[in-house]
Write a protein that holds these residues in place. Structure first.
Motif, PDB file in Angstrom:
ATOM      1  N   TYR A 126      29.977  27.050   4.699  1.00 11.58           N
ATOM      2  CA  TYR A 126      30.699  26.537   3.530  1.00 11.58           C
ATOM      3  C   TYR A 126      29.838  26.838   2.295  1.00 11.58           C
ATOM      4  CZ  TYR A 126      33.144  22.966   0.728  1.00 11.58           C
ATOM      5  OH  TYR A 126      33.855  22.285  -0.226  1.00 11.58           O
ATOM      6  N   ASN A 172      26.768  21.912   9.959  1.00  6.48           N
ATOM      7  CA  ASN A 172      28.193  21.562   9.861  1.00  6.48           C
ATOM      8  C   ASN A 172      28.869  21.813  11.215  1.00  6.48           C
ATOM      9  OD1 ASN A 172      30.938  23.537   8.584  1.00  6.48           O
ATOM     10  ND2 ASN A 172      30.968  21.363   8.984  1.00  6.48           N
ATOM     11  N   SER A 237      39.925  14.406   3.659  1.00  8.27           N
ATOM     12  CA  SER A 237      40.806  15.552   3.399  1.00  8.27           C
ATOM     13  C   SER A 237      41.461  16.086   4.664  1.00  8.27           C
ATOM     14  CB  SER A 237      40.006  16.690   2.767  1.00  8.27           C
ATOM     15  OG  SER A 237      39.605  16.356   1.469  1.00  8.27           O
ATOM     16  N   ARG A 246      41.209  13.500  -3.061  1.00  2.39           N
ATOM     17  CA  ARG A 246      39.776  13.596  -3.343  1.00  2.39           C
ATOM     18  C   ARG A 246      39.004  12.346  -2.941  1.00  2.39           C
ATOM     19  NH1 ARG A 246      39.272  17.056  -1.994  1.00  2.39           N
ATOM     20  NH2 ARG A 246      37.235  17.476  -2.857  1.00  2.39           N
TER      21      ARG A 246
HETATM   22  C1  LIG Z   1      32.779  22.432   5.843  1.00  6.22           C
HETATM   23  C2  LIG Z   1      33.452  21.769   4.695  1.00  6.22           C
HETATM   24  N1  LIG Z   1      32.809  20.789   4.040  1.00  6.22           N
HETATM   25  C3  LIG Z   1      33.373  20.166   3.000  1.00  6.22           C
HETATM   26  C4  LIG Z   1      34.635  20.499   2.560  1.00  6.22           C
HETATM   27  C5  LIG Z   1      35.216  19.801   1.363  1.00  6.22           C
HETATM   28  O1  LIG Z   1      35.829  18.616   1.695  1.00  6.22           O
HETATM   29  P1  LIG Z   1      36.491  17.697   0.585  1.00  6.22           P
HETATM   30  O2  LIG Z   1      37.934  18.078   0.491  1.00  6.22           O
HETATM   31  O3  LIG Z   1      36.306  16.291   1.084  1.00  6.22           O
HETATM   32  O4  LIG Z   1      35.767  17.922  -0.691  1.00  6.22           O
HETATM   33  C6  LIG Z   1      35.338  21.522   3.202  1.00  6.22           C
HETATM   34  C7  LIG Z   1      36.656  21.913   2.716  1.00  6.22           C
HETATM   35  O5  LIG Z   1      37.235  22.906   3.056  1.00  6.22           O
HETATM   36  C8  LIG Z   1      34.730  22.163   4.292  1.00  6.22           C
HETATM   37  O6  LIG Z   1      35.349  23.149   4.958  1.00  6.22           O
END
Ligand SMILES: Cc1ncc(COP(=O)(O)O)c(C=O)c1O
Length: 383
Positions: A126, A172, A237, A246
């Motif tokens: 990410y 992650n 999300s 959000r």
């Molecule tokens: C690995 C990862 N972390 C964080 C996020 C962002 O999440 P949020 O919508 O809570 O900002 C995403 C969104 O695609 C993601 O894929």
């Protein structure tokens, strides 16, 4: 006029050409099937929307929220963690609501990274882990994720001098974009490694609630000792189809949460309170309805994997997350292959190189595509 140097480090947008082509085709009335976006097509659950309608009328919710959120929201996060992972966090000191995980991930770099400090960053990954590091003046050391190592960073491959200097390690799992999962044995090794080099582990756990075939993703915090050295980020999300609202949160050691509270309270004003109420309702969603939602993704997963395999791409079924990570035939870069699919089949996929150089050779397809579109897309793919 001169913009700040830190912005010069941001890599150029890789998909300019693809985006242009999509716009061109759309203007010609050509139907494009988009497997590119990881944004749930399924609606936010009705009780969650009802809660917004109700709580938006309350006058107190029209005013500034607190950065650390409503105490009731932090308590509902505490309850959720206890139910889901049997882990306890103090709602006043070890839990911090976020304006989406992305906001928290970006701001976290400012807590631990000074000029020239090193962050260990997974590649592919990410993009916010590296961009946040650069914005804070730090340097990224790439931890390659490869198929040979089940898409897990090889801790033994991190040079001793880098490990000694590194301040943080981003992880992650379930993973975006590879869909890989990590087990307790691996997380145990990470805890040992991080403790011996005094590295803070920042685990992005945004996809723990999207899983298949009875697999239940684990929390990094389940590992003995993890709470001494780690933060874990969650997002509503993907867990509850709430990308547009959000809201997310982070849990962990008070000593690591405090700096983030300092950064956030100076830069943002928290999550609108009516949205916190929505989040509280969402966290009460029954496992049964999450399972039902995951079954929809699982059916889509099975159809896409079957189609890709029939094309000879040899794709495995992921156990979690929203993505299919497929190796492309040799002779193409991932951007070239994505462009070919767009040119010849009017299908959008994401080139793996957009997630880092080790993503080269792969494409990512998202399961967040309505079923009728998915069927059309598969038809175009295989015919
Ligand atoms: C690995 C990862 N972390 C964080 C996020 C962002 O999440 P949020 O919508 O809570 O900002 C995403 C969104 O695609 C993601 O894929």
């Amino acid at each position: 006029m001169k913009i700040a140097k830190r912005l010069e480090k941001i890599p150029p947008y890789l998909f300019v050409e693809i985006s242009k082509k999509i716009a061109q085709k759309k203007s010609q009335g050509i139907e494009i099937i988009n497997f590119g976006i990881g944004d749930p097509d399924l609606p936010t659950p009705t009780p969650v929307i009802n809660e917004l309608q109700k709580t938006s009328l309350i006058n107190a919710n029209h005013r500034y929220p607190e950065t650390d959120g409503l105490p009731e929201f932090r308590q509902s996060i505490q309850k959720w963690y206890k139910n889901r992972f049997n882990l306890s966090f103090n709602p006043d000191t070890e839990i911090l609501p976020l304006i989406g995980a992305k906001e928290g991930i970006g701001h976290t770099a400012f807590c631990f990274i000074d000029n020239g400090d090193i962050a260990l960053i997974p590649d592919p990954g990410y993009p916010v882990y590296s961009v946040g590091t650069w914005f804070a003046g730090g340097e990224c050391y790439t931890m390659p994720l490869t198929e040979d190592n089940q898409w897990l960073p090889d801790l033994n491959a991190i040079p001793e001098d880098i490990a000694r200097k590194a301040k943080v390690m981003w992880l992650n799992y379930p993973n975006n974009p590879t869909s890989a999962i990590a087990n307790k044995e691996y997380f145990n090794k990470v805890v040992d490694f991080a403790k011996s080099y005094e590295i803070i582990v920042l685990h992005d756990a945004c996809y723990t609630e999207v899983s298949y075939d009875d697999y239940q993703p684990i929390s990094f915090m389940e590992i003995p000792g993890a709470k001494d050295i780690a933060l874990e980020f969650h997002s509503l999300s993907k867990s509850y189809n709430m990308t547009g609202w959000r809201v997310g949160y982070v849990v962990g050691n008070q000593k690591l949460i405090n700096p983030l509270m300092i950064v956030k309270s100076n830069l943002d004003s928290g999550i609108p309170q009516a949205i916190q109420s929505m989040a509280m309702t969402a966290l009460n969603t029954t496992q049964e309805s999450i399972n039902k939602r995951n079954q929809i993704y699982q059916n889509r997963r099975d159809k896409i994997v079957e189609a890709l395999n029939s094309l000879g791409l040899n794709v495995e079924k992921p156990k979690a997350s929203l993505y299919i990570w497929a190796k492309i035939p040799s002779g193409y870069s991932s951007a070239q292959y994505a462009t070919k699919l767009l040119d010849e089949k009017n299908i959008v996929v994401t080139p793996g190189s957009g997630y880092g150089s080790y993503g080269e050779g792969y494409i990512r397809l998202s399961l967040t595509i309505p079923d009728d579109q998915l069927d059309k897309g598969i038809d175009k793919l295989i015919n």
